[in-house]
Scaffold this active site. Structure first.
Site, PDB file in Angstrom:
ATOM      1  N   ARG A   1       0.861  -1.178   0.000  1.00  0.00           N
ATOM      2  CA  ARG A   1       0.000   0.000   0.000  1.00  0.00           C
ATOM      3  C   ARG A   1       0.899   1.229   0.000  1.00  0.00           C
ATOM      4  NH1 ARG A   1      -2.057  -3.571   3.904  1.00  0.00           N
ATOM      5  NH2 ARG A   1      -4.185  -4.338   3.479  1.00  0.00           N
TER       6      ARG A   1
ATOM      7  N   LYS B   1      -2.381  -2.530   7.942  1.00  0.00           N
ATOM      8  CA  LYS B   1      -3.490  -2.051   8.763  1.00  0.00           C
ATOM      9  C   LYS B   1      -3.426  -2.695  10.146  1.00  0.00           C
ATOM     10  CE  LYS B   1      -6.536  -1.222   4.807  1.00  0.00           C
ATOM     11  NZ  LYS B   1      -7.817  -1.577   4.143  1.00  0.00           N
TER      12      LYS B   1
ATOM     13  N   HIS C   1      -2.875   2.286  -5.774  1.00  0.00           N
ATOM     14  CA  HIS C   1      -3.620   1.040  -5.613  1.00  0.00           C
ATOM     15  C   HIS C   1      -3.675   0.271  -6.927  1.00  0.00           C
ATOM     16  CE1 HIS C   1      -5.225  -0.348  -1.884  1.00  0.00           C
ATOM     17  NE2 HIS C   1      -6.260  -0.926  -2.466  1.00  0.00           N
TER      18      HIS C   1
ATOM     19  N   ARG D   1      -0.846  -1.989  -6.920  1.00  0.00           N
ATOM     20  CA  ARG D   1      -1.130  -3.102  -6.002  1.00  0.00           C
ATOM     21  C   ARG D   1      -2.063  -4.115  -6.660  1.00  0.00           C
ATOM     22  NH1 ARG D   1      -1.328  -4.567  -0.421  1.00  0.00           N
ATOM     23  NH2 ARG D   1      -3.423  -5.031   0.365  1.00  0.00           N
TER      24      ARG D   1
ATOM     25  N   HIS E   1      -3.807  -9.323   3.428  1.00  0.00           N
ATOM     26  CA  HIS E   1      -5.252  -9.405   3.641  1.00  0.00           C
ATOM     27  C   HIS E   1      -5.547 -10.317   4.823  1.00  0.00           C
ATOM     28  CE1 HIS E   1      -6.281  -8.286  -0.812  1.00  0.00           C
ATOM     29  NE2 HIS E   1      -6.112  -7.226  -0.055  1.00  0.00           N
TER      30      HIS E   1
ATOM     31  N   TYR F   1      -9.595 -10.927  -6.908  1.00  0.00           N
ATOM     32  CA  TYR F   1      -8.609 -10.897  -7.987  1.00  0.00           C
ATOM     33  C   TYR F   1      -8.699 -12.131  -8.869  1.00  0.00           C
ATOM     34  CZ  TYR F   1      -6.481  -7.086  -5.358  1.00  0.00           C
ATOM     35  OH  TYR F   1      -6.267  -5.907  -4.701  1.00  0.00           O
TER      36      TYR F   1
END
Length: 309
Positions: A157, A181, A253, A256, A279, A288
């Site tokens: 990110r 995150k 993004h 990414r 994730h 994806y």
């Protein structure tokens, strides 16, 4: 209330939206179109009074919107949601205006819009951007090339990339430590192109940038020697893509997305990609795989001799 009375109630609501709420002409036209579809649906089921409409009736209308008919093609989740919003507004108004005592649409929720698939760049576009980032051979160009190589080479990110400190990069083991995150850390391998770009930047450019500031452990620095911001890093990518002649919308993004899609296209397991992207759930990563399935369908349709028609 007769069918014509129902129509009058809708007209009263539209007048309310146009006069009292001051909705724009285009928005009002959308409401009018959506409510006309609703009135037609009710008439086809011989529902002529507001008090005849219950929650099941409104829910059936939503199903009708999604399934379509000979007269009206099926609507997308987004369009159906907009129509349901108009119907909910109408019924709320009807209760408030004393036309009926029950709001049958209050518990009917608009459908969730279709999840947009990530847009990945073709490899040729990515390569064009990375090449453009390294020219001309200046201090900032060396930084930009290293930054974009890291973004695409690790799937980081933008906040993770600009948050990198010198100690987070191990060029010998070819790994970077990314903080995602919730401050969750993950160790991600780095390819040779990114390693070469980062080595060149650290050796030939970063010392000069550091000398302009007060000293920072950050890897990617701005022209004043401070840590590069997310906004500045975003600007680097957009401007470089423009110089490279890439016409698609590009954001950090996007790189990414491209990282994940290109890995899956190359045969990577979805759970490996999940770990690389950081994730928490594989469900997030599986979107994806839908992109790669679309790619496979396209190849199949154009290459297989009995796929046409």
């Amino acid at each position: 209330m007769s069918a014509s009375g129902l129509v009058r109630a809708v007209r009263t609501y539209l007048d309310h939206l146009g006069v009292e709420r001051g909705l724009a002409v285009n928005t009002l036209s959308s409401y009018r179109r959506d409510l006309r579809r609703y009135v037609d649906f009710l008439a086809s089921r011989e529902v002529h009074e507001l008090d005849q409409i219950d929650e099941a009736t409104v829910a059936s209308f939503l199903v009708h919107l999604r399934e379509g008919s000979e007269e009206h093609p099926a609507l997308s989740a987004t369009s159906a949601a907009r129509t349901v919003v108009a119907v909910r507004g109408f019924h709320k108004f009807a209760v408030r205006d004393g036309l009926t005592q029950v709001d049958p649409a209050s518990a009917v929720r608009p459908p969730t819009p279709d999840k947009r698939l990530p847009k990945a760049l073709p490899l040729s576009d990515v390569e064009a951007i990375l090449e453009a980032a390294g020219a001309p051979d200046t201090v900032l160009a060396l930084r930009d090339r290293a930054l974009l190589e890291v973004l695409y080479g690790t799937g980081a990110r933008i906040s993770e990339a600009v948050g990198l400190d010198i100690d987070d990069i191990d060029l010998v083991d070819r790994t970077v430590l990314l903080r995602g995150k919730g401050d969750k850390e993950r160790l991600v391998p780095v390819g040779s192109y990114a390693v070469e770009a980062v080595e060149a930047y650290l050796r030939r450019a970063r010392p000069e940038l550091v000398s302009r500031g007060k000293g920072t452990p950050g890897v990617f620095l701005n022209a004043r020697g401070g840590r590069l911001s997310r906004q500045s890093a975003w600007s680097v990518l957009v401007k470089t893509a423009d110089r490279a002649g890439v016409t698609r919308d590009v954001s950090p993004h996007t790189l990414r997305h491209s990282f994940a899609t290109h890995l899956l296209d190359g045969g990577a397991d979805v759970r490996v990609v999940q770990e690389l992207l950081g994730h928490a759930s594989v469900t997030t990563t599986q979107v994806y795989t839908l992109v790669t399935v679309d790619n496979l369908r396209e190849v199949f349709a154009t290459a297989h001799p009995r796929a046409r028609g």
